[in-house]
Design an enzyme around this catalytic site. Structure first.
Site, PDB file in Angstrom:
ATOM      1  N   GLU A  47       0.922  -1.113  -0.006  1.00 31.70           N
ATOM      2  CA  GLU A  47       0.233  -0.215  -0.076  1.00 31.70           C
ATOM      3  C   GLU A  47       0.811   1.106  -0.008  1.00 31.70           C
ATOM      4  O   GLU A  47       1.567   1.577   0.992  1.00 31.70           O
ATOM      5  CB  GLU A  47      -1.043  -0.027   1.056  1.00 31.70           C
ATOM      6  CG  GLU A  47      -1.971   1.171   1.200  1.00 31.70           C
ATOM      7  CD  GLU A  47      -2.569   1.661   2.455  1.00 31.70           C
ATOM      8  OE1 GLU A  47      -3.433   2.563   2.290  1.00 31.70           O
ATOM      9  OE2 GLU A  47      -2.526   0.879   3.490  1.00 31.70           O
ATOM     10  N   ASP A  72       5.286   4.757   3.731  1.00 30.10           N
ATOM     11  CA  ASP A  72       4.906   6.052   3.659  1.00 30.10           C
ATOM     12  C   ASP A  72       6.221   6.655   4.271  1.00 30.10           C
ATOM     13  O   ASP A  72       6.874   6.040   4.971  1.00 30.10           O
ATOM     14  CB  ASP A  72       3.671   6.243   4.506  1.00 30.10           C
ATOM     15  CG  ASP A  72       3.085   7.813   4.121  1.00 30.10           C
ATOM     16  OD1 ASP A  72       3.593   8.776   4.679  1.00 30.10           O
ATOM     17  OD2 ASP A  72       1.733   7.664   4.028  1.00 30.10           O
ATOM     18  N   ASP A  99      10.828   7.119   0.836  1.00 27.55           N
ATOM     19  CA  ASP A  99       9.961   7.920  -0.136  1.00 27.55           C
ATOM     20  C   ASP A  99       9.743   6.758  -1.287  1.00 27.55           C
ATOM     21  O   ASP A  99      10.621   5.872  -1.454  1.00 27.55           O
ATOM     22  CB  ASP A  99      11.054   8.704  -0.882  1.00 27.55           C
ATOM     23  CG  ASP A  99      10.394   9.970  -1.829  1.00 27.55           C
ATOM     24  OD1 ASP A  99       9.813   9.505  -2.839  1.00 27.55           O
ATOM     25  OD2 ASP A  99      10.373  11.315  -1.817  1.00 27.55           O
ATOM     26  N   ASP A 121      -2.522  12.097  -2.895  1.00 34.18           N
ATOM     27  CA  ASP A 121      -2.634  13.530  -3.182  1.00 34.18           C
ATOM     28  C   ASP A 121      -2.909  13.713  -4.639  1.00 34.18           C
ATOM     29  O   ASP A 121      -1.872  13.261  -5.385  1.00 34.18           O
ATOM     30  CB  ASP A 121      -1.251  14.079  -2.555  1.00 34.18           C
ATOM     31  CG  ASP A 121      -1.359  15.859  -2.687  1.00 34.18           C
ATOM     32  OD1 ASP A 121      -2.267  16.220  -3.739  1.00 34.18           O
ATOM     33  OD2 ASP A 121      -0.578  16.469  -2.092  1.00 34.18           O
ATOM     34  N   THR A 197     -10.246   4.265   4.377  1.00 32.27           N
ATOM     35  CA  THR A 197      -9.183   5.183   4.942  1.00 32.27           C
ATOM     36  C   THR A 197     -10.082   6.295   5.448  1.00 32.27           C
ATOM     37  O   THR A 197     -11.216   6.687   5.517  1.00 32.27           O
ATOM     38  CB  THR A 197      -8.374   5.834   3.919  1.00 32.27           C
ATOM     39  OG1 THR A 197      -9.082   6.678   3.009  1.00 32.27           O
ATOM     40  CG2 THR A 197      -7.722   4.886   3.052  1.00 32.27           C
TER      41      THR A 197
END
Length: 210
Positions: A47, A72, A99, A121, A197
């Site tokens: 994920e 993440d 990253d 995003d 989420t």
């Protein structure tokens, strides 16, 4: 740094299910997730930009014979997923703090069976295009990491990112494409098992569909 963030970072440092800078696995885990971390030959699912890891943890509960890794860069976010997995006693969960651009430093070609990207995003401005997680450079990266026939899942509440992603995926070679503009009323929703989420729940509560 706030006291709360400091607690999250301390938790990550002490949690065995978080791999980050300073821990032994951080430099040695590439290509060895199954043998060295999970100790089994089960498929690996990522994920990306996992945030608090709701999907990582939710899917791990539903599929105990699959290994799930949330990725993440934000340590205070993955600390929540790490804690949730520990509380539930899940042994098929890990969190990698790095990253996404550096995924090839942690995974070998064909090491991953599926990739989930949930509510990323949208990077809406034109100059941000290269940062969208469905930009061609990222799609090429995913194709490298995925096994032949591996699956990429995307969920977004951004019509602009959805349209952009659809076009990029269509242009990619060898991609078997399935999509819907109304996920909650689509047969594809069964794949998602009702997991949401935090951002998706907020979106859903406002009455929007996917």
């Amino acid at each position: 740094m706030t006291r709360r963030k400091a607690q999250f970072f301390l938790q990550n440092a002490e949690s065995s299910n978080v791999i980050e800078v300073g821990k032994p696995f951080y430099k040695t885990i590439r290509g060895r997730w199954k043998t060295d971390y999970f100790g089994n030959e089960n498929p690996i699912v990522l994920e990306l930009a996992c945030g608090k890891g709701e999907y990582t943890v939710g899917l791990a509960q539903a599929f105990p014979d699959v290994n799930f890794i949330g990725v993440d860069i934000k340590g205070d976010r993955i600390a929540r997923g790490s804690k949730a997995a520990e509380t539930l006693g899940l042994q098929n969960v890990a969190f990698l703090r790095t990253d996404i651009n550096f995924l090839t430093e942690f995974f070998r070609e064909g090491e991953v069976s599926e990739i989930w990207i949930t509510f990323p995003d949208p990077q809406p401005r034109p100059k941000q295009e290269k940062h969208r997680l469905t930009h061609p450079r990222f799609l090429a990266l995913y194709k490298l990491l995925l096994v032949p026939g591996g699956t990429l899942h995307l969920k977004t509440d951004s019509p602009e990112l959805f349209a952009y992603s659809l076009e990029q995926v269509k242009q990619a070679n060898g991609v078997d494409l399935q999509y819907t503009t109304d996920l909650y009323n689509s047969p594809l929703n069964e794949i998602h098992l009702g997991i949401k989420t935090m951002f998706e729940q907020l979106f859903f509560d406002k009455g929007f569909t996917m």
